[in-house]
Write a protein that holds these residues in place. Structure first.
Motif, PDB file in Angstrom:
ATOM      1  N   PHE A  16       0.839  -1.204   0.000  1.00 29.98           N
ATOM      2  CA  PHE A  16       0.000   0.000   0.000  1.00 29.98           C
ATOM      3  C   PHE A  16       0.875   1.255   0.000  1.00 29.98           C
ATOM      4  CE2 PHE A  16      -3.521  -2.682   1.916  1.00 29.98           C
ATOM      5  CZ  PHE A  16      -4.360  -2.570   0.807  1.00 29.98           C
ATOM      6  N   THR A  17       1.951   1.208   0.770  1.00 26.34           N
ATOM      7  CA  THR A  17       2.868   2.351   0.847  1.00 26.34           C
ATOM      8  C   THR A  17       3.484   2.630  -0.521  1.00 26.34           C
ATOM      9  OG1 THR A  17       3.389   1.815   3.147  1.00 26.34           O
ATOM     10  CG2 THR A  17       4.902   3.285   2.014  1.00 26.34           C
ATOM     11  N   SER A  18       3.866   1.570  -1.223  1.00 24.72           N
ATOM     12  CA  SER A  18       4.442   1.722  -2.560  1.00 24.72           C
ATOM     13  C   SER A  18       3.445   2.378  -3.507  1.00 24.72           C
ATOM     14  CB  SER A  18       4.872   0.365  -3.103  1.00 24.72           C
ATOM     15  OG  SER A  18       5.385   0.512  -4.411  1.00 24.72           O
ATOM     16  N   LYS A  19       2.175   1.954  -3.410  1.00 26.53           N
ATOM     17  CA  LYS A  19       1.132   2.557  -4.261  1.00 26.53           C
ATOM     18  C   LYS A  19       0.934   4.039  -3.902  1.00 26.53           C
ATOM     19  CE  LYS A  19      -1.698  -1.337  -5.770  1.00 26.53           C
ATOM     20  NZ  LYS A  19      -0.772  -2.441  -5.428  1.00 26.53           N
ATOM     21  N   ALA A  20       1.031   4.338  -2.611  1.00 24.25           N
ATOM     22  CA  ALA A  20       0.892   5.735  -2.171  1.00 24.25           C
ATOM     23  C   ALA A  20       2.025   6.593  -2.741  1.00 24.25           C
ATOM     24  CB  ALA A  20       0.888   5.811  -0.639  1.00 24.25           C
ATOM     25  N   LEU A  21       3.229   6.033  -2.776  1.00 29.70           N
ATOM     26  CA  LEU A  21       4.374   6.750  -3.356  1.00 29.70           C
ATOM     27  C   LEU A  21       4.137   7.008  -4.848  1.00 29.70           C
ATOM     28  CD1 LEU A  21       7.318   4.810  -1.655  1.00 29.70           C
ATOM     29  CD2 LEU A  21       6.706   7.197  -1.252  1.00 29.70           C
ATOM     30  N   GLN A  22       3.569   6.029  -5.521  1.00 35.55           N
ATOM     31  CA  GLN A  22       3.270   6.204  -6.957  1.00 35.55           C
ATOM     32  C   GLN A  22       2.206   7.278  -7.172  1.00 35.55           C
ATOM     33  OE1 GLN A  22       2.433   2.256  -8.528  1.00 35.55           O
ATOM     34  NE2 GLN A  22       4.350   1.493  -7.674  1.00 35.55           N
ATOM     35  N   ARG A  23       1.241   7.336  -6.236  1.00 40.05           N
ATOM     36  CA  ARG A  23       0.221   8.404  -6.323  1.00 40.05           C
ATOM     37  C   ARG A  23       0.868   9.776  -6.147  1.00 40.05           C
ATOM     38  NH1 ARG A  23      -3.057   4.799  -3.492  1.00 40.05           N
ATOM     39  NH2 ARG A  23      -2.629   5.782  -1.495  1.00 40.05           N
ATOM     40  N   GLY A  92      13.168 -12.043  10.556  1.00 44.25           N
ATOM     41  CA  GLY A  92      13.117 -11.761  11.992  1.00 44.25           C
ATOM     42  C   GLY A  92      11.971 -10.831  12.340  1.00 44.25           C
ATOM     43  N   LYS A  93      11.767 -10.596  13.646  1.00 44.48           N
ATOM     44  CA  LYS A  93      10.652  -9.763  14.104  1.00 44.48           C
ATOM     45  C   LYS A  93      10.928  -8.268  13.955  1.00 44.48           C
ATOM     46  CE  LYS A  93       9.088 -13.131  17.522  1.00 44.48           C
ATOM     47  NZ  LYS A  93       8.963 -13.448  18.943  1.00 44.48           N
ATOM     48  N   SER A  94      12.161  -7.919  13.661  1.00 45.14           N
ATOM     49  CA  SER A  94      12.544  -6.501  13.653  1.00 45.14           C
ATOM     50  C   SER A  94      11.906  -5.696  12.525  1.00 45.14           C
ATOM     51  CB  SER A  94      14.057  -6.365  13.546  1.00 45.14           C
ATOM     52  OG  SER A  94      14.522  -7.093  12.429  1.00 45.14           O
ATOM     53  N   MET A  95      11.305  -6.387  11.536  1.00 41.02           N
ATOM     54  CA  MET A  95      10.725  -5.676  10.395  1.00 41.02           C
ATOM     55  C   MET A  95       9.517  -4.815  10.784  1.00 41.02           C
ATOM     56  SD  MET A  95      12.228  -5.940   7.540  1.00 41.02           S
ATOM     57  CE  MET A  95      13.723  -6.782   7.064  1.00 41.02           C
ATOM     58  N   GLY A  96       8.746  -5.260  11.753  1.00 41.59           N
ATOM     59  CA  GLY A  96       7.519  -4.547  12.133  1.00 41.59           C
ATOM     60  C   GLY A  96       7.738  -3.083  12.443  1.00 41.59           C
ATOM     61  N   ASN A  97       8.762  -2.794  13.249  1.00 34.87           N
ATOM     62  CA  ASN A  97       9.043  -1.412  13.631  1.00 34.87           C
ATOM     63  C   ASN A  97       9.433  -0.557  12.430  1.00 34.87           C
ATOM     64  OD1 ASN A  97       8.537  -1.863  16.320  1.00 34.87           O
ATOM     65  ND2 ASN A  97      10.643  -2.475  16.763  1.00 34.87           N
ATOM     66  N   ILE A  98      10.166  -1.161  11.495  1.00 37.13           N
ATOM     67  CA  ILE A  98      10.601  -0.394  10.333  1.00 37.13           C
ATOM     68  C   ILE A  98       9.421  -0.113   9.406  1.00 37.13           C
ATOM     69  CG2 ILE A  98      12.234  -0.285   8.418  1.00 37.13           C
ATOM     70  CD1 ILE A  98      14.047  -2.142   9.953  1.00 37.13           C
ATOM     71  N   VAL A  99       8.493  -1.061   9.330  1.00 36.85           N
ATOM     72  CA  VAL A  99       7.276  -0.831   8.534  1.00 36.85           C
ATOM     73  C   VAL A  99       6.539   0.383   9.095  1.00 36.85           C
ATOM     74  CG1 VAL A  99       5.027  -1.755   7.862  1.00 36.85           C
ATOM     75  CG2 VAL A  99       7.014  -3.245   7.880  1.00 36.85           C
ATOM     76  N   LYS A 100       6.371   0.404  10.430  1.00 40.35           N
ATOM     77  CA  LYS A 100       5.690   1.533  11.076  1.00 40.35           C
ATOM     78  C   LYS A 100       6.440   2.825  10.793  1.00 40.35           C
ATOM     79  CE  LYS A 100       3.788  -1.031  14.976  1.00 40.35           C
ATOM     80  NZ  LYS A 100       3.992  -1.346  16.380  1.00 40.35           N
ATOM     81  N   SER A 101       7.756   2.747  10.912  1.00 40.73           N
ATOM     82  CA  SER A 101       8.600   3.923  10.698  1.00 40.73           C
ATOM     83  C   SER A 101       8.427   4.463   9.286  1.00 40.73           C
ATOM     84  CB  SER A 101      10.064   3.556  10.950  1.00 40.73           C
ATOM     85  OG  SER A 101      10.901   4.630  10.655  1.00 40.73           O
ATOM     86  N   LEU A 102       8.387   3.577   8.297  1.00 41.53           N
ATOM     87  CA  LEU A 102       8.250   4.011   6.902  1.00 41.53           C
ATOM     88  C   LEU A 102       6.888   4.658   6.681  1.00 41.53           C
ATOM     89  CD1 LEU A 102       9.666   4.118   4.188  1.00 41.53           C
ATOM     90  CD2 LEU A 102       8.530   2.010   3.581  1.00 41.53           C
ATOM     91  N   ASN A 103       5.848   4.058   7.247  1.00 41.52           N
ATOM     92  CA  ASN A 103       4.509   4.636   7.090  1.00 41.52           C
ATOM     93  C   ASN A 103       4.421   6.014   7.747  1.00 41.52           C
ATOM     94  OD1 ASN A 103       3.233   2.682   5.525  1.00 41.52           O
ATOM     95  ND2 ASN A 103       2.900   1.364   7.287  1.00 41.52           N
ATOM     96  N   THR A 104       5.106   6.174   8.890  1.00 41.52           N
ATOM     97  CA  THR A 104       5.131   7.467   9.577  1.00 41.52           C
ATOM     98  C   THR A 104       5.858   8.503   8.733  1.00 41.52           C
ATOM     99  OG1 THR A 104       5.181   6.335  11.707  1.00 41.52           O
ATOM    100  CG2 THR A 104       5.782   8.658  11.708  1.00 41.52           C
ATOM    101  N   LEU A 106       6.277   8.450   5.541  1.00 40.37           N
ATOM    102  CA  LEU A 106       5.496   8.730   4.337  1.00 40.37           C
ATOM    103  C   LEU A 106       4.497   9.845   4.618  1.00 40.37           C
ATOM    104  CD1 LEU A 106       4.669   7.985   1.406  1.00 40.37           C
ATOM    105  CD2 LEU A 106       2.969   6.470   2.408  1.00 40.37           C
ATOM    106  N   ALA A 107       3.890   9.796   5.820  1.00 46.20           N
ATOM    107  CA  ALA A 107       2.899  10.802   6.197  1.00 46.20           C
ATOM    108  C   ALA A 107       3.507  12.205   6.224  1.00 46.20           C
ATOM    109  CB  ALA A 107       2.296  10.454   7.553  1.00 46.20           C
ATOM    110  N   THR A 108       4.794  12.313   6.539  1.00 44.96           N
ATOM    111  CA  THR A 108       5.432  13.633   6.597  1.00 44.96           C
ATOM    112  C   THR A 108       5.785  14.130   5.192  1.00 44.96           C
ATOM    113  OG1 THR A 108       7.725  12.836   6.675  1.00 44.96           O
ATOM    114  CG2 THR A 108       6.548  12.998   8.778  1.00 44.96           C
TER     115      THR A 108
END
Length: 203
Positions: A16-23, A92-104, A106-108
């Motif tokens: 979804f984030t990738s599609k948002a970047l394309q928009r 590993g489990k560490s991806m979750g935080n980075i996903v959140k970080s990228l979405n945050t 993106l909002a800026t």
């Protein structure tokens, strides 16, 4: 099984984030065309300083569009790797935080920050010894607020030629504006740095 499901949700978030970047890229393309039209109107009125400013804006929007597309492409590459790794249950489990970080980030709408977060993604894969080739980050250079003077003159001439306008854009009186434009860019960069520092302090 639960963690695998969670990972698939995170992968969907990234898609979804990738599609948002394309928009965002498409929006920048529209704005670029709009600024180009303003260049034409300004040249027709003989307002060369105005045309120069619109030309700068148009080039900046073109650069932003390319940056969004580049970032989306990097993200798609990461998603493809994640898909593969998820199927092998090797992430590993560490991806979750980075996903959140990228979405945050993106909002800026901060391209520089998004690029840094993508760097974190790519480092995670390197840490997991996943051999993948990712695009090198060129965001730092290409998000610069200043626009080369030759590019501005070139775009103004291109617009004039497209519409059959008789004009020479290499006018000497434009030099005064160039100085003030660079000073403004400096202020914009300082303001950006200050806001980044505030974000880091809060985070």
């Amino acid at each position: 099984m639960g963690s695998a499901g969670k990972l698939m949700n995170q992968i969907m978030d990234l898609k979804f984030t990738s599609k948002a970047l394309q928009r965002q890229a498409r929006k920048c393309e529209k704005e670029e065309k709009s600024e180009k039209l303003k260049v034409k109107k300004a040249i027709e009125k003989g307002n060369m300083d105005g045309a120069r400013i619109y030309a700068e804006n148009s080039i900046r929007k073109r650069n932003e569009q390319l940056n969004y597309l580049r970032l989306s492409s990097r993200l798609d590459a990461v998603v493809a790797r994640l898909d593969t790794q998820a199927k092998m249950q090797a992430v590993g489990k560490s991806m979750g935080n980075i996903v959140k970080s990228l979405n945050t980030t993106l909002a800026t709408g901060n391209l520089q920050k998004m690029s840094e977060t993508m760097d974190n993604f790519e480092k995670q894969f390197v840490n997991m010894e996943v051999q993948a080739e990712f695009m090198e980050s060129s965001m730092a250079g290409s998000t610069s607020l200043s626009t080369p003077e030759a590019d501005v003159s070139s775009l103004m001439q291109e617009v004039a030629d497209d519409y059959g306008l008789e004009v020479s854009v290499g006018l000497p009186q434009a030099a005064a504006h160039v100085v003030s434009g660079k000073e403004k860019d400096k202020v914009d960069e300082d303001d950006l740095s200050r806001r980044l520092a505030e974000l880091k302090a809060r985070g």
